[in-house]
Scaffold this motif. Structure first.
Motif, PDB file in Angstrom:
ATOM      1  N   PHE A 143       0.851  -1.184   0.000  1.00 57.98           N
ATOM      2  CA  PHE A 143       0.000   0.000   0.000  1.00 57.98           C
ATOM      3  C   PHE A 143       0.888   1.235   0.000  1.00 57.98           C
ATOM      4  CE2 PHE A 143      -2.342   3.564   1.749  1.00 57.98           C
ATOM      5  CZ  PHE A 143      -3.449   3.545   0.922  1.00 57.98           C
ATOM      6  N   CYS A 144       0.705   2.075  -1.011  1.00 63.24           N
ATOM      7  CA  CYS A 144       1.481   3.306  -1.104  1.00 63.24           C
ATOM      8  C   CYS A 144       0.627   4.365  -1.791  1.00 63.24           C
ATOM      9  CB  CYS A 144       2.770   3.077  -1.890  1.00 63.24           C
ATOM     10  SG  CYS A 144       3.815   4.550  -2.014  1.00 63.24           S
ATOM     11  N   LEU A 183      10.147  -3.290   2.032  1.00 64.85           N
ATOM     12  CA  LEU A 183      11.446  -2.954   2.606  1.00 64.85           C
ATOM     13  C   LEU A 183      11.538  -1.471   2.941  1.00 64.85           C
ATOM     14  CD1 LEU A 183      13.696  -5.169   0.314  1.00 64.85           C
ATOM     15  CD2 LEU A 183      13.343  -5.467   2.775  1.00 64.85           C
ATOM     16  N   GLN A 184      10.921  -0.635   2.124  1.00 66.76           N
ATOM     17  CA  GLN A 184      10.896   0.798   2.443  1.00 66.76           C
ATOM     18  C   GLN A 184      10.075   1.062   3.696  1.00 66.76           C
ATOM     19  OE1 GLN A 184       9.682   3.059  -1.007  1.00 66.76           O
ATOM     20  NE2 GLN A 184      11.574   2.620  -2.126  1.00 66.76           N
ATOM     21  N   ASP A 185       8.941   0.386   3.836  1.00 69.72           N
ATOM     22  CA  ASP A 185       8.145   0.531   5.064  1.00 69.72           C
ATOM     23  C   ASP A 185       8.946   0.046   6.279  1.00 69.72           C
ATOM     24  OD1 ASP A 185       5.894   1.598   3.790  1.00 69.72           O
ATOM     25  OD2 ASP A 185       5.085  -0.380   3.327  1.00 69.72           O
ATOM     26  N   LEU A 186       9.707  -1.018   6.081  1.00 73.77           N
ATOM     27  CA  LEU A 186      10.545  -1.540   7.170  1.00 73.77           C
ATOM     28  C   LEU A 186      11.622  -0.528   7.550  1.00 73.77           C
ATOM     29  CD1 LEU A 186      11.365  -3.981   8.977  1.00 73.77           C
ATOM     30  CD2 LEU A 186      12.908  -4.662   7.122  1.00 73.77           C
ATOM     31  N   VAL A 187      12.235   0.097   6.564  1.00 72.81           N
ATOM     32  CA  VAL A 187      13.271   1.097   6.834  1.00 72.81           C
ATOM     33  C   VAL A 187      12.695   2.256   7.647  1.00 72.81           C
ATOM     34  CG1 VAL A 187      14.615   2.939   5.709  1.00 72.81           C
ATOM     35  CG2 VAL A 187      14.855   0.567   4.956  1.00 72.81           C
ATOM     36  N   ILE A 188      11.492   2.696   7.312  1.00 69.46           N
ATOM     37  CA  ILE A 188      10.877   3.787   8.076  1.00 69.46           C
ATOM     38  C   ILE A 188      10.624   3.347   9.517  1.00 69.46           C
ATOM     39  CG2 ILE A 188       8.832   5.247   8.304  1.00 69.46           C
ATOM     40  CD1 ILE A 188      10.779   6.094   6.088  1.00 69.46           C
ATOM     41  N   THR A 199      -4.512  16.908  -9.053  1.00 73.14           N
ATOM     42  CA  THR A 199      -5.489  16.393  -8.092  1.00 73.14           C
ATOM     43  C   THR A 199      -4.966  16.676  -6.691  1.00 73.14           C
ATOM     44  OG1 THR A 199      -4.435  14.207  -8.048  1.00 73.14           O
ATOM     45  CG2 THR A 199      -6.230  14.530  -9.639  1.00 73.14           C
ATOM     46  N   LEU A 200      -5.831  16.567  -5.715  1.00 78.49           N
ATOM     47  CA  LEU A 200      -5.402  16.737  -4.335  1.00 78.49           C
ATOM     48  C   LEU A 200      -4.809  15.426  -3.824  1.00 78.49           C
ATOM     49  CD1 LEU A 200      -8.357  18.828  -2.859  1.00 78.49           C
ATOM     50  CD2 LEU A 200      -6.111  19.640  -3.614  1.00 78.49           C
ATOM     51  N   PRO A 201      -3.898  15.473  -2.852  1.00 77.10           N
ATOM     52  CA  PRO A 201      -3.261  14.254  -2.341  1.00 77.10           C
ATOM     53  C   PRO A 201      -4.255  13.262  -1.762  1.00 77.10           C
ATOM     54  CG  PRO A 201      -2.026  16.200  -1.658  1.00 77.10           C
ATOM     55  CD  PRO A 201      -3.299  16.700  -2.275  1.00 77.10           C
ATOM     56  N   ALA A 202      -4.047  11.993  -2.093  1.00 78.30           N
ATOM     57  CA  ALA A 202      -4.940  10.936  -1.605  1.00 78.30           C
ATOM     58  C   ALA A 202      -4.830  10.743  -0.100  1.00 78.30           C
ATOM     59  CB  ALA A 202      -4.620   9.625  -2.320  1.00 78.30           C
ATOM     60  N   PHE A 203      -3.713  11.174   0.491  1.00 77.00           N
ATOM     61  CA  PHE A 203      -3.530  10.946   1.932  1.00 77.00           C
ATOM     62  C   PHE A 203      -4.195  12.018   2.784  1.00 77.00           C
ATOM     63  CE2 PHE A 203       0.338  12.862   0.146  1.00 77.00           C
ATOM     64  CZ  PHE A 203       0.439  14.034   0.868  1.00 77.00           C
ATOM     65  N   CYS A 212       2.431   9.547  -3.674  1.00 75.08           N
ATOM     66  CA  CYS A 212       2.608  10.424  -4.834  1.00 75.08           C
ATOM     67  C   CYS A 212       1.275  10.700  -5.525  1.00 75.08           C
ATOM     68  CB  CYS A 212       3.622   9.845  -5.811  1.00 75.08           C
ATOM     69  SG  CYS A 212       2.971   8.652  -6.991  1.00 75.08           S
ATOM     70  N   GLU A 213       1.299  11.659  -6.436  1.00 79.80           N
ATOM     71  CA  GLU A 213       0.072  12.118  -7.089  1.00 79.80           C
ATOM     72  C   GLU A 213      -0.514  11.071  -8.019  1.00 79.80           C
ATOM     73  OE1 GLU A 213      -2.499  13.969 -10.034  1.00 79.80           O
ATOM     74  OE2 GLU A 213      -0.464  13.312 -10.494  1.00 79.80           O
ATOM     75  N   GLN A 214       0.313  10.123  -8.480  1.00 80.17           N
ATOM     76  CA  GLN A 214      -0.166   9.129  -9.436  1.00 80.17           C
ATOM     77  C   GLN A 214      -0.636   7.846  -8.762  1.00 80.17           C
ATOM     78  OE1 GLN A 214       2.318  10.551 -13.381  1.00 80.17           O
ATOM     79  NE2 GLN A 214       2.670   8.532 -12.590  1.00 80.17           N
ATOM     80  N   ALA A 215      -0.982   7.910  -7.484  1.00 77.72           N
ATOM     81  CA  ALA A 215      -1.490   6.734  -6.777  1.00 77.72           C
ATOM     82  C   ALA A 215      -2.640   6.112  -7.566  1.00 77.72           C
ATOM     83  CB  ALA A 215      -1.969   7.128  -5.383  1.00 77.72           C
ATOM     84  N   ALA A 216      -2.620   4.806  -7.706  1.00 76.51           N
ATOM     85  CA  ALA A 216      -3.601   4.106  -8.519  1.00 76.51           C
ATOM     86  C   ALA A 216      -5.030   4.472  -8.118  1.00 76.51           C
ATOM     87  CB  ALA A 216      -3.388   2.596  -8.404  1.00 76.51           C
ATOM     88  N   LYS A 217      -5.836   4.815  -9.111  1.00 77.93           N
ATOM     89  CA  LYS A 217      -7.235   5.206  -8.927  1.00 77.93           C
ATOM     90  C   LYS A 217      -7.392   6.400  -7.997  1.00 77.93           C
ATOM     91  CE  LYS A 217      -8.870   0.447  -9.612  1.00 77.93           C
ATOM     92  NZ  LYS A 217      -9.632  -0.689  -9.047  1.00 77.93           N
ATOM     93  N   GLY A 218      -6.302   7.141  -7.788  1.00 78.08           N
ATOM     94  CA  GLY A 218      -6.347   8.269  -6.873  1.00 78.08           C
ATOM     95  C   GLY A 218      -6.474   7.860  -5.429  1.00 78.08           C
ATOM     96  N   GLU A 219      -6.243   6.571  -5.143  1.00 74.86           N
ATOM     97  CA  GLU A 219      -6.428   6.038  -3.793  1.00 74.86           C
ATOM     98  C   GLU A 219      -5.151   5.433  -3.221  1.00 74.86           C
ATOM     99  OE1 GLU A 219      -9.523   3.225  -4.282  1.00 74.86           O
ATOM    100  OE2 GLU A 219     -11.085   4.707  -4.687  1.00 74.86           O
ATOM    101  N   GLY A 220      -4.425   4.670  -4.007  1.00 76.91           N
ATOM    102  CA  GLY A 220      -3.216   4.030  -3.515  1.00 76.91           C
ATOM    103  C   GLY A 220      -2.857   2.819  -4.349  1.00 76.91           C
TER     104      GLY A 220
END
Length: 574
Positions: free
Chosen positions: A4-5, A32-37, A535-539, A8-16
């Motif tokens: 789940f990510c 792995l990126q989520d793990l690093v965070i 578009t506005l950010p999905a988050f 960015c602005e190009q999140a699939a379907k504007g959702e993630g």
């Protein structure tokens, strides 16, 4: 395997993105990126206490910057890089714990992780459970499995959607801050307060501190404050090392010679490559956000620093196959290399793609580009001369404020009716032609300021002049938002009004997290009436969006005609 990510602005379907990233990120890399965070949050909890105890945190500071930047969109896609990075983060966390042990701080920290909902009871101890006590498993497969547990909101200690939205806003914002901080520290620019804040922001939510919505809004704006500091540091590094940019015409064609293409943002990488190719019969061309580097005196003095090739990052699959030399990616914006050029592409710095050779830095930060140069000599290069005209760059704050008297007089006389800052990221998603049309339809008595790769929608258009000044002024890279802010502040002082009262409107495009950080900087400065798209950010939850509308009058773009009329009135369109 799922992911789940939605950063960015190009999140699939504007959702993630849930199966594979639109950017090309695979689920294992996302995990792995989520793990690093998660590992960075644990390091941050310990680093915060280490600072209080006077224990040096330089290694932890640099890991925070690199870890955050490496997880920004389109930077690093190499699983092995994140495997090593997570191990280094945990190693440094334990090293700091050991240094803190004699002080008794570790044993005394029992306040735990604040639950952000319900009755506010704390759970566990900050060093006994949660990210500061996390044990990294052995092997990349096990790390991926653990990383999946931290995807999206799975690890967030809140059931409040609005708080979660702001927690993600803080995370995505500090990724942008870290990008600029990384460039700055490469040039010797550091700030202890900035590093301390990055640890504070990473620890927030897991540090035992109760934060309501207002506190999270405040922390988000603080991201903007420190992003301004990071951009100031980078500006000092760039201009202190390479001089202040001056107006410069950059060829868009080519000349007969061997060639190397440099993309990304890093000026030091470009400078090293220019030095190492001097006298070797190789021309250096820029791509993407490297275009503004032609304005720096200490870079443009090299005769083989010739011109610019291509446009924005998302077009590299079409453009890179036609470049007859090797390509060096210095920072973010890499896409999956295609077969037509995969043998010709190199990365350096934090950029990574599996199987793509990387040019490392030594202990002093120097790099040997011999493999790139060798490949350039093997390839045909350009076999003819082509004149495609040129574009002007170099209108950073010194250049613009150097003619401030002309600008002020043009405004007072009515020759300049309005300024538009049309800036930000470019991208492949439909709707970005809005920015091209907006600039084309802006009346001839208006001036367009631009920066970042969003300008490639219109960078080569001849908009004419006003009183001898170009109507289109390229301020520079995305980090040169610092210059744009300084220009706005100087003009506001000259006219004796606040920035929001200037005849200046901001029409911004966003794609990744550096744009998030810049937007938070503008909000931190109290700038209102920003138009944002495509578009506005999905988050952002509806409640958070409503807060931004009510307090800052942020609005989504509509159509160029409607927005120009709303800004300028019924006679808006030329």
């Amino acid at each position: 395997m799922s992911m789940f990510c939605y950063q960015c602005e190009q999140a699939a379907k504007g959702e993630g993105c849930t199966k594979i990233g639109v950017c090309g990120k695979q689920p294992d890399v996302a995990a792995l990126q989520d793990l690093v965070i998660w590992c960075l949050r644990g390091l941050a909890l310990v680093a915060v206490e280490a600072r209080k105890a006077g224990v040096p945190t330089r290694e932890a500071d640099e890991l925070a910057v690199k870890g955050l930047f490496a997880t920004l969109t389109n930077v690093n896609f190499d699983p092995e890089y994140f495997e090593h990075l997570a191990s280094n983060i945990i190693r440094e966390r334990e090293s700091l714990k050991a240094k803190l042990a004699p002080s008794g701080v570790v044993g005394m920290l029992k306040n735990g992780i604040a639950k952000l909902t319900g009755n506010g009871d704390t759970v566990g101890g900050k060093f006994e459970r949660g990210p500061a006590a996390y044990t990294l498993p052995s092997g990349i497969a096990s790390m991926v499995a653990d990383g999946e547990k931290f995807a999206g909101l799975k690890s967030y200690p809140t059931d409040n959607a609005d708080i979660a939205s702001l927690m993600h806003t803080v995370l995505f914002g500090i990724r942008g801050v870290a990008a600029y901080a990384d460039h700055a520290q490469i040039l010797g620019q550091r700030d202890e307060g900035l590093y301390a804040f990055l640890h504070e922001a990473l620890a927030a939510g897991w540090d035992g501190v109760q934060r309501d919505l207002g506190a999270w809004v405040g922390l988000s704006l603080k991201v903007g404050e420190y992003n301004l500091k990071a951009m100031e540091l980078l500006d000092a590094g760039n201009t202190g090392t390479y001089g202040h940019p001056t107006p410069t015409k950059v060829p868009l064609g080519h000349r007969r010679n061997k060639c190397i293409l440099v993309s990304g943002h890093d000026l030091k990488d470009l400078h090293m490559l220019l030095e190492q190719t001097t006298g070797k019969g190789i021309d250096i061309y820029t791509h993407g956000e490297m275009l503004p580097t032609h304005g720096y005196p200490e870079l443009k003095k090299y005769e083989h620093f010739y011109g610019h090739f291509g446009t924005a990052w998302q077009n590299q699959h079409k453009e890179f196959p036609t470049f007859p030399g090797p390509i060096v990616m210095t920072t973010n914006c890499i896409q999956k290399p295609q077969g037509a050029y995969e043998k010709n592409i190199f990365t350096t710095g934090l950029v990574g793609w599996p199987g793509v050779p990387s040019v490392p830095a030594d202990a002093r930060g120097d790099k040997d580009f011999s493999d790139v140069i060798r490949r350039a000599q093997e390839m045909p290069g350009f076999t003819d001369d082509q004149d495609k005209g040129g574009v002007m760059v170099g209108f950073a704050r010194n250049a613009v404020l150097g003619v401030a008297d002309k600008v002020i007089e043009a405004v007072k006389s009515g020759a300049i009716r309005h300024f538009f800052l049309v800036a930000g990221c470019d991208g492949a998603k439909p709707g970005r032609n809005y920015y091209t049309e907006f600039v084309e339809k802006a009346p001839k008595d208006t001036v367009i300021l631009t920066l970042a790769c969003g300008k490639f929608r219109f960078f080569d258009k001849d908009l004419g002049t006003i009183g001898g000044l170009p109507r289109l002024l390229d301020i520079g890279q995305c980090n040169d938002a610092y210059s744009a802010i300084q220009i706005a502040v100087a003009l506001s002082k000259a006219f004796g009004v606040g920035v929001n009262e200037l005849p200046l409107s901001m029409v911004l495009s966003w794609y990744e997290q550096k744009a998030v950080a810049i937007l938070l900087t503008l909000l931190h400065l109290g700038i209102t009436n920003i138009r944002l798209g495509p578009t506005l950010p999905a988050f952002l939850t509806p409640n958070v969006v409503d807060f931004l509308v009510q307090n800052y009058n942020i609005k989504p773009i509509t159509t160029p005609d409607q927005d120009l009329e709303a800004i300028l009135g019924a006679q808006a369109v030329a």
